[in-house]
Write a protein that holds these residues in place. Structure first.
Motif, PDB file in Angstrom:
ATOM      1  N   PRO A  17      -7.300  -5.736   6.451  1.00 40.05           N
ATOM      2  CA  PRO A  17      -6.619  -5.810   5.168  1.00 40.05           C
ATOM      3  C   PRO A  17      -5.132  -6.062   5.342  1.00 40.05           C
ATOM      4  CG  PRO A  17      -7.435  -3.583   5.576  1.00 40.05           C
ATOM      5  CD  PRO A  17      -7.848  -4.428   6.730  1.00 40.05           C
ATOM      6  N   VAL A  18      -4.579  -6.842   4.462  1.00 35.38           N
ATOM      7  CA  VAL A  18      -3.159  -7.175   4.472  1.00 35.38           C
ATOM      8  C   VAL A  18      -2.621  -6.834   3.090  1.00 35.38           C
ATOM      9  CG1 VAL A  18      -1.481  -9.042   4.731  1.00 35.38           C
ATOM     10  CG2 VAL A  18      -3.571  -9.062   6.095  1.00 35.38           C
ATOM     11  N   PRO A  19      -1.564  -6.023   3.025  1.00 35.37           N
ATOM     12  CA  PRO A  19      -1.031  -5.669   1.712  1.00 35.37           C
ATOM     13  C   PRO A  19      -0.391  -6.877   1.050  1.00 35.37           C
ATOM     14  CG  PRO A  19       0.378  -4.775   3.448  1.00 35.37           C
ATOM     15  CD  PRO A  19      -0.834  -5.393   4.109  1.00 35.37           C
ATOM     16  N   PRO A  20      -0.502  -6.933  -0.248  1.00 32.41           N
ATOM     17  CA  PRO A  20       0.101  -8.089  -0.946  1.00 32.41           C
ATOM     18  C   PRO A  20       1.608  -8.084  -0.798  1.00 32.41           C
ATOM     19  CG  PRO A  20      -0.780  -6.511  -2.524  1.00 32.41           C
ATOM     20  CD  PRO A  20      -1.126  -6.003  -1.158  1.00 32.41           C
ATOM     21  N   SER A  21       2.145  -9.222  -0.693  1.00 30.69           N
ATOM     22  CA  SER A  21       3.604  -9.312  -0.556  1.00 30.69           C
ATOM     23  C   SER A  21       4.227  -9.326  -1.949  1.00 30.69           C
ATOM     24  CB  SER A  21       3.973 -10.579   0.212  1.00 30.69           C
ATOM     25  OG  SER A  21       3.518 -11.709  -0.512  1.00 30.69           O
ATOM     26  N   ALA A  22       5.378  -8.741  -2.044  1.00 30.17           N
ATOM     27  CA  ALA A  22       6.078  -8.685  -3.324  1.00 30.17           C
ATOM     28  C   ALA A  22       6.856  -9.971  -3.507  1.00 30.17           C
ATOM     29  CB  ALA A  22       7.025  -7.489  -3.345  1.00 30.17           C
ATOM     30  N   GLU A  23       6.492 -10.668  -4.494  1.00 27.91           N
ATOM     31  CA  GLU A  23       7.171 -11.947  -4.731  1.00 27.91           C
ATOM     32  C   GLU A  23       8.009 -11.877  -5.942  1.00 27.91           C
ATOM     33  OE1 GLU A  23       4.820 -15.503  -4.404  1.00 27.91           O
ATOM     34  OE2 GLU A  23       3.538 -14.514  -2.993  1.00 27.91           O
TER      35      GLU A  23
END
Length: 110
Positions: A104-110
């Motif tokens: 799993p990869v946490p979503p990046s804050a865009e």
């Protein structure tokens, strides 16, 4: 004299329009139509035979090209199937690894 010519012309017209002459003309028209139909049918038959002969002569080359293309396609299909069988286990393993080894990869804050 004009009246006499007119009477003569009328007499000729009456003769021409008698039922017997009309029947003869009708019969001749029917015979001509039947004869024309026979000629048309004979012409159509001749042209159809000519077309069939032409078609038979020119489809031989197409048949040979089609057979060659089918042989080539069959060879390529066999080659692809052999390649698939050869690498089948590796492909299945890679698919299972990709599905089962989740990272799993946490979503990046865009």
């Amino acid at each position: 004299m004009s009246a006499q010519n007119s009477t003569g012309i009328q007499t000729l017209l009456d003769l021409v329009n008698t039922p017997l002459l009309r029947a003869v003309r009708t019969k001749r028209v029917r015979e001509a139509r039947d004869e024309a139909k026979k000629e048309i049918d004979a012409y159509r038959k001749a042209k159809e035979e000519e077309f069939k002969k032409f078609e038979a002569e020119h489809t031989k080359g197409n048949k040979q090209a089609e057979d060659e293309a089918n042989k080539e396609a069959d060879g390529k299909i066999k080659e692809i199937q052999a390649s698939g069988k050869k690498n089948q286990t590796q492909v299945v393993e890679d698919l299972l690894k990709g599905v089962l080894d989740v990272k799993p990869v946490p979503p990046s804050a865009e």
